[in-house]
Design an enzyme around this catalytic site. Structure first.
Site, PDB file in Angstrom:
ATOM      1  N   HIS A  57      -3.002   0.720  -4.240  1.00  0.00           N
ATOM      2  CA  HIS A  57      -2.012   0.477  -3.187  1.00  0.00           C
ATOM      3  C   HIS A  57      -1.642   1.799  -2.516  1.00  0.00           C
ATOM      4  CE1 HIS A  57       0.739  -2.446  -1.385  1.00  0.00           C
ATOM      5  NE2 HIS A  57       1.720  -1.575  -1.490  1.00  0.00           N
ATOM      6  N   ALA A 117       1.689  -0.592   6.863  1.00  0.00           N
ATOM      7  CA  ALA A 117       1.205  -0.482   5.493  1.00  0.00           C
ATOM      8  C   ALA A 117       2.162  -1.162   4.527  1.00  0.00           C
ATOM      9  CB  ALA A 117       1.051   0.994   5.110  1.00  0.00           C
ATOM     10  N   SER A 118       1.624  -1.914   3.573  1.00  0.00           N
ATOM     11  CA  SER A 118       2.404  -2.597   2.539  1.00  0.00           C
ATOM     12  C   SER A 118       3.401  -3.559   3.200  1.00  0.00           C
ATOM     13  CB  SER A 118       3.085  -1.570   1.633  1.00  0.00           C
ATOM     14  OG  SER A 118       3.608  -2.180   0.484  1.00  0.00           O
ATOM     15  N   SER A 119       4.691  -3.311   3.078  1.00  0.00           N
ATOM     16  CA  SER A 119       5.653  -4.168   3.770  1.00  0.00           C
ATOM     17  C   SER A 119       5.356  -4.199   5.266  1.00  0.00           C
ATOM     18  CB  SER A 119       7.078  -3.664   3.527  1.00  0.00           C
ATOM     19  OG  SER A 119       8.028  -4.474   4.173  1.00  0.00           O
ATOM     20  N   MET A 169       2.386  -6.433   5.866  1.00  0.00           N
ATOM     21  CA  MET A 169       2.818  -7.831   5.875  1.00  0.00           C
ATOM     22  C   MET A 169       3.508  -8.163   7.197  1.00  0.00           C
ATOM     23  SD  MET A 169       4.068  -8.641   1.966  1.00  0.00           S
ATOM     24  CE  MET A 169       5.167  -7.254   1.682  1.00  0.00           C
TER      25      MET A 169
END
Length: 449
Positions: A289, A148-150, A153
């Site tokens: 987010h 998730a998020s970082s 990515m």
């Protein structure tokens, strides 16, 4: 630290607290616990590794890497998501990496992390996977990434830089592979974060292919989740990632299937309609987010193909004598259940192909349309000329080309009337990506859906 970084950290911290509120469940009522592993191999950026191995796990279990958000840790992602509970149910191993740099974000920006065997965080995480395969008997043919998020990515980074390691990934509110790349040593790319880095599908695909020059094997399947109101890693990144991965798989950007799993959720699939398609996107109207939402971890595990009945429990192999990472398709083990006769016409086959360059993925759904239970099955079909199986799942395959027979494993050999099971394989091809023209189950001809 740049203002954008501070914003990402603050929002991610509050957002993922929401995630915890949405999906946290009581710790599994089993003896299995989260444990830290040290000295797991090459670790250029000093990541930490935590491991969750469910009780009564079978031999050669699948491996899922679950990657946390900025400001997070592996243990926080363990307690704040459902992946460990799902591992208890479906018997797979979960690796929880932890970033140790200031801000606890993962490196998705440097050329080292974005290059196969280049170094930094991506190589450290791959070292964790290799350690689990060698020391816990993990199945090298069933390794997956999510985050998730970082961590979302990083999921795309792992799939792009290490297609030889990961079979599929599920990215929650991430960005395309290479979108966060920087040359000034910073970890932040405002243009990408704001959804302003727009490229053609070919350009995005080329960026993935350049991460591992010369690689010609199968590419990982990709699942993407993003909220339309995400103000941290803005929503246009969702469309750019779909452009990228459909190009990598040689697919059109036009969906081949669309549905609404829940109100406000739009799911699009590319290259097929089944759960194991090459690319799947889930767009969440009005959501910011704060992913994954309740039930989405299960959607990821379903996309990986890990929600069929797990193999019968057995003792985990000794670390000193790990099993071979993959069994040769040409020498399959004998089926655990002797096939029973199948009445003529009492089976139905669904067969989808997702081709790319010189490879393809085939998914086969076998349905028992008869009135009696099938105890053990052997599915026979002839591959088109030029196709050769390189790896498979949920069945054994012999030989690897020509007239092939797929045989059940010990957990999916029984099919009650109306029941189905899905198997599949990766194959190379020389240009013919067609489907077999006929199938027989235990010697009887099946209808083709």
């Amino acid at each position: 630290m740049r203002r954008g970084v501070r914003t990402l950290l603050a929002v991610a911290a509050s957002a993922l607290a929401v995630v915890g509120g949405l999906v946290v469940a009581s710790p599994p009522a089993v003896a299995a616990t989260l444990t830290e592993v040290t000295n797991f191999g090459t670790n250029p950026s000093n990541l930490r590794m935590h491991l969750y191995v469910p009780d009564n796990i079978g031999t050669r279990p699948a491996v899922v890497v679950a990657v946390h958000y900025c400001t997070g840790t592996g243990p926080a992602f363990y307690s704040g998501t459902q992946f460990a509970q799902l591992a208890d149910q479906y018997k797979f191993i979960v690796i929880y990496p932890s970033a140790t740099r200031s801000g606890s974000c993962f490196d998705v920006s440097s050329s080292a992390s974005l290059t196969h065997n280049g170094g930094s965080d991506s190589l450290g995480i791959v070292s964790m996977v290799r350690w689990v395969i060698q020391n816990r008997g993990g199945d090298a043919d069933r390794v997956y990434a999510t985050g998730a998020s970082s961590g979302g990515m990083m999921t795309n980074v792992l799939l792009g830089a290490y297609p030889d390691v990961f079979k599929a990934g599920s990215s929650f509110m991430g960005v395309p592979f290479g979108c966060f790349a920087t040359t000034d040593g910073s970890m932040w790319n405002s243009t990408c974060a704001n959804g302003q880095l727009i490229k053609t599908a070919q350009q995005w695909g080329d960026q993935v292919r350049a991460a591992y020059p010369g690689y010609s094997g199968p590419r990982p399947r990709v699942q993407l989740f993003h909220g339309t109101d995400d103000t941290t890693l803005r929503y246009p990144n969702f469309g750019e990632a779909i452009k990228q991965w459909t190009n990598v798989h040689g697919l059109s950007q036009t969906p081949t299937f669309t549905d609404t799993p829940q109100s406000g959720w739009t799911r699009t699939r590319y290259g097929g309609s089944g759960v194991n398609v090459a690319v799947e996107g889930v767009s969440l109207a009005g959501v910011g987010h704060n992913l994954p939402l309740s039930g989405q971890a299960l959607m990821a595990i379903q996309f990986f193909g890990l929600t069929s009945a797990p193999p019968s429990p057995s003792t985990t192999p000794s670390p000193s004598t790990p099993p071979s990472p993959s069994a040769s398709p040409s020498t399959p083990p004998s089926p655990s259940v002797s096939p029973s006769p199948q009445p003529q016409g009492a089976c139905r086959i669904g067969y989808t192909v997702n081709p790319w360059n010189t490879g393809l993925t085939a998914n086969i759904t076998i349905t028992n349309t008869g009135s009696s239970t099938v105890n053990g099955w052997a599915l026979a079909f002839t591959l088109p000329s030029g196709q050769a199986i390189t790896s498979g799942w949920s069945a054994t395959y012999s030989p690897t080309s020509g007239a092939v027979t797929a045989r059940n494993l010990n957990y999916n050999g029984t099919l009650a009337p109306g029941a189905s099971t899905t198997i599949g394989f990766n194959a190379n091809h020389t240009g013919n990506t067609g489907k077999p023209s006929s199938f027989t189950l235990n010697g009887s001809t099946c209808t083709i859906a």
